[in-house]
Scaffold this motif. Structure first.
Motif, PDB file in Angstrom:
ATOM      1  N   SER A  36      21.570   4.359   4.747  1.00 17.87           N
ATOM      2  CA  SER A  36      21.698   5.121   3.508  1.00 17.87           C
ATOM      3  C   SER A  36      21.275   4.256   2.327  1.00 17.87           C
ATOM      4  O   SER A  36      21.632   3.085   2.248  1.00 17.87           O
ATOM      5  N   ASP A  37      20.522   4.854   1.419  1.00 13.64           N
ATOM      6  CA  ASP A  37      20.112   4.144   0.208  1.00 13.64           C
ATOM      7  C   ASP A  37      21.096   4.353  -0.940  1.00 13.64           C
ATOM      8  O   ASP A  37      21.162   3.538  -1.853  1.00 13.64           O
ATOM      9  N   ASP A  38      21.847   5.461  -0.898  1.00 11.79           N
ATOM     10  CA  ASP A  38      22.713   5.798  -2.031  1.00 11.79           C
ATOM     11  C   ASP A  38      24.189   5.956  -1.668  1.00 11.79           C
ATOM     12  O   ASP A  38      25.020   6.225  -2.537  1.00 11.79           O
ATOM     13  N   GLY A  39      24.563   5.818  -0.410  1.00 14.16           N
ATOM     14  CA  GLY A  39      25.947   5.969  -0.003  1.00 14.16           C
ATOM     15  C   GLY A  39      26.418   7.409   0.079  1.00 14.16           C
ATOM     16  O   GLY A  39      27.596   7.669   0.309  1.00 14.16           O
ATOM     17  N   VAL A  40      25.515   8.365  -0.122  1.00 14.15           N
ATOM     18  CA  VAL A  40      25.856   9.790  -0.083  1.00 14.15           C
ATOM     19  C   VAL A  40      25.045  10.511   0.987  1.00 14.15           C
ATOM     20  O   VAL A  40      25.556  11.379   1.672  1.00 14.15           O
ATOM     21  N   ASN A  41      23.784  10.153   1.126  1.00 15.48           N
ATOM     22  CA  ASN A  41      22.871  10.798   2.068  1.00 15.48           C
ATOM     23  C   ASN A  41      22.311   9.767   3.036  1.00 15.48           C
ATOM     24  O   ASN A  41      22.192   8.588   2.700  1.00 15.48           O
ATOM     25  N   CYS A  42      21.919  10.239   4.222  1.00 14.40           N
ATOM     26  CA  CYS A  42      21.215   9.364   5.159  1.00 14.40           C
ATOM     27  C   CYS A  42      19.792   9.163   4.643  1.00 14.40           C
ATOM     28  O   CYS A  42      19.177  10.094   4.121  1.00 14.40           O
ATOM     29  N   ALA A  43      19.283   7.944   4.761  1.00 16.02           N
ATOM     30  CA  ALA A  43      17.926   7.639   4.303  1.00 16.02           C
ATOM     31  C   ALA A  43      16.907   8.323   5.210  1.00 16.02           C
ATOM     32  O   ALA A  43      17.111   8.436   6.421  1.00 16.02           O
ATOM     33  N   SER A  72      12.666   2.493   8.211  1.00 16.55           N
ATOM     34  CA  SER A  72      12.403   1.057   8.192  1.00 16.55           C
ATOM     35  C   SER A  72      13.687   0.301   7.848  1.00 16.55           C
ATOM     36  O   SER A  72      14.747   0.578   8.382  1.00 16.55           O
ATOM     37  N   ARG A  73      13.590  -0.618   6.953  1.00 13.36           N
ATOM     38  CA  ARG A  73      14.692  -1.494   6.556  1.00 13.36           C
ATOM     39  C   ARG A  73      15.877  -0.710   5.990  1.00 13.36           C
ATOM     40  O   ARG A  73      15.708   0.215   5.213  1.00 13.36           O
ATOM     41  N   TRP A  74      17.092  -1.109   6.360  1.00 15.54           N
ATOM     42  CA  TRP A  74      18.314  -0.493   5.860  1.00 15.54           C
ATOM     43  C   TRP A  74      18.710  -1.141   4.535  1.00 15.54           C
ATOM     44  O   TRP A  74      18.720  -2.360   4.411  1.00 15.54           O
ATOM     45  N   ASN A  75      19.057  -0.336   3.523  1.00  9.67           N
ATOM     46  CA  ASN A  75      19.573  -0.850   2.251  1.00  9.67           C
ATOM     47  C   ASN A  75      21.083  -0.679   2.158  1.00  9.67           C
ATOM     48  O   ASN A  75      21.731  -1.250   1.296  1.00  9.67           O
ATOM     49  N   GLY A  76      21.629   0.147   3.031  1.00  7.29           N
ATOM     50  CA  GLY A  76      23.049   0.412   3.089  1.00  7.29           C
ATOM     51  C   GLY A  76      23.331   1.290   4.288  1.00  7.29           C
ATOM     52  O   GLY A  76      22.423   1.572   5.083  1.00  7.29           O
ATOM     53  N   TRP A  77      24.570   1.719   4.441  1.00  7.28           N
ATOM     54  CA  TRP A  77      24.919   2.559   5.572  1.00  7.28           C
ATOM     55  C   TRP A  77      26.071   3.484   5.189  1.00  7.28           C
ATOM     56  O   TRP A  77      26.761   3.266   4.200  1.00  7.28           O
ATOM     57  N   LEU A  78      26.240   4.527   5.986  1.00  3.11           N
ATOM     58  CA  LEU A  78      27.404   5.388   5.822  1.00  3.11           C
ATOM     59  C   LEU A  78      27.826   5.936   7.174  1.00  3.11           C
ATOM     60  O   LEU A  78      27.030   6.061   8.096  1.00  3.11           O
ATOM     61  N   VAL A  79      29.124   6.215   7.282  1.00  2.16           N
ATOM     62  CA  VAL A  79      29.713   6.807   8.481  1.00  2.16           C
ATOM     63  C   VAL A  79      30.245   8.171   8.072  1.00  2.16           C
ATOM     64  O   VAL A  79      30.965   8.278   7.079  1.00  2.16           O
ATOM     65  N   PHE A  80      29.849   9.208   8.806  1.00  3.53           N
ATOM     66  CA  PHE A  80      30.348  10.544   8.471  1.00  3.53           C
ATOM     67  C   PHE A  80      30.679  11.345   9.721  1.00  3.53           C
ATOM     68  O   PHE A  80      30.083  11.161  10.776  1.00  3.53           O
TER      69      PHE A  80
END
Length: 194
Positions: free
Chosen positions: A71-78, A82-90
């Protein structure tokens, strides 16, 4: 009246002290850089391993599919694979592979920018998603009869300080994950699946 002789360092003594300090700094700075980079790698790898364990335990607790995604914004999956900028679990309550309002359980960021996180082809081929079934097993694709996933996430810093510049999170069949230090000779290649 007697004059006191002023005591101090001679020029030669001062040069010797500066030379010794320079030698000490020359040996300490590379070691410090290696220690800092090693701590950055360990922190990010442990965060991602923790996210995998949270996703697995929540899938079992909620008795439904839970997804860990880039995830790039913490709300939606990217959307980029390629490279990960962040992640989220839903918790994917409606099984649409998209985090909706109220489904996000945890988020995290990848920092600093020098740390690179990449998924192996089995993870990137699924839109950088790791899906935990209600039984706690990691599936290779959607659907209840999908094969178990065996894949890797790599947490890497370009350079040889430390020598083992990559931490691979190896996800085995069934969802068990472990962190392994890897020497990639200062590069950050996409990890293999197994």
């Amino acid at each position: 009246m007697q004059r006191k002789k002023i005591q101090g360092f001679t020029f030669v003594e001062l040069i010797v002290v500066v030379a010794v300090a320079a030698i000490l700094m020359g040996t300490a700075v590379p070691s410090f850089t290696s220690l800092m980079n090693s701590n950055r790698l360990a922190t990010q790898a442990n965060d991602l391993l923790g996210a995998i364990m949270i996703a697995r335990s929540e899938a079992i607790r909620l008795n439904r599919r839970v997804i860990l995604c880039s995830s790039d914004d913490g709300v939606n999956c990217a959307t980029a694979t390629s490279r990960w900028n962040g992640w989220l679990v839903f918790a994917d309550n409606d099984r649409d592979d998209v985090p909706d309002s109220g489904e996000v359980l945890r988020t995290g960021t990848i920092s600093p920018a020098t740390v690179m996180v990449q998924g192996s082809s089995r993870i990137s081929g699924q839109g950088n998603r790791i899906r935990m079934g209600a039984d706690g097993l990691v599936r290779a694709a959607t659907g209840s009869s999908a094969a178990l996933l065996q894949a890797r996430l790599s947490v890497c810093i370009v350079g040889t300080a430390p020598q083992q510049n990559t931490r691979e999170i190896r996800i085995g069949a069934g969802g068990q994950a472990q962190i392994v230090a890897v020497d990639n000779s200062g590069t950050c290649p996409v990890p293999s699946n197994a």
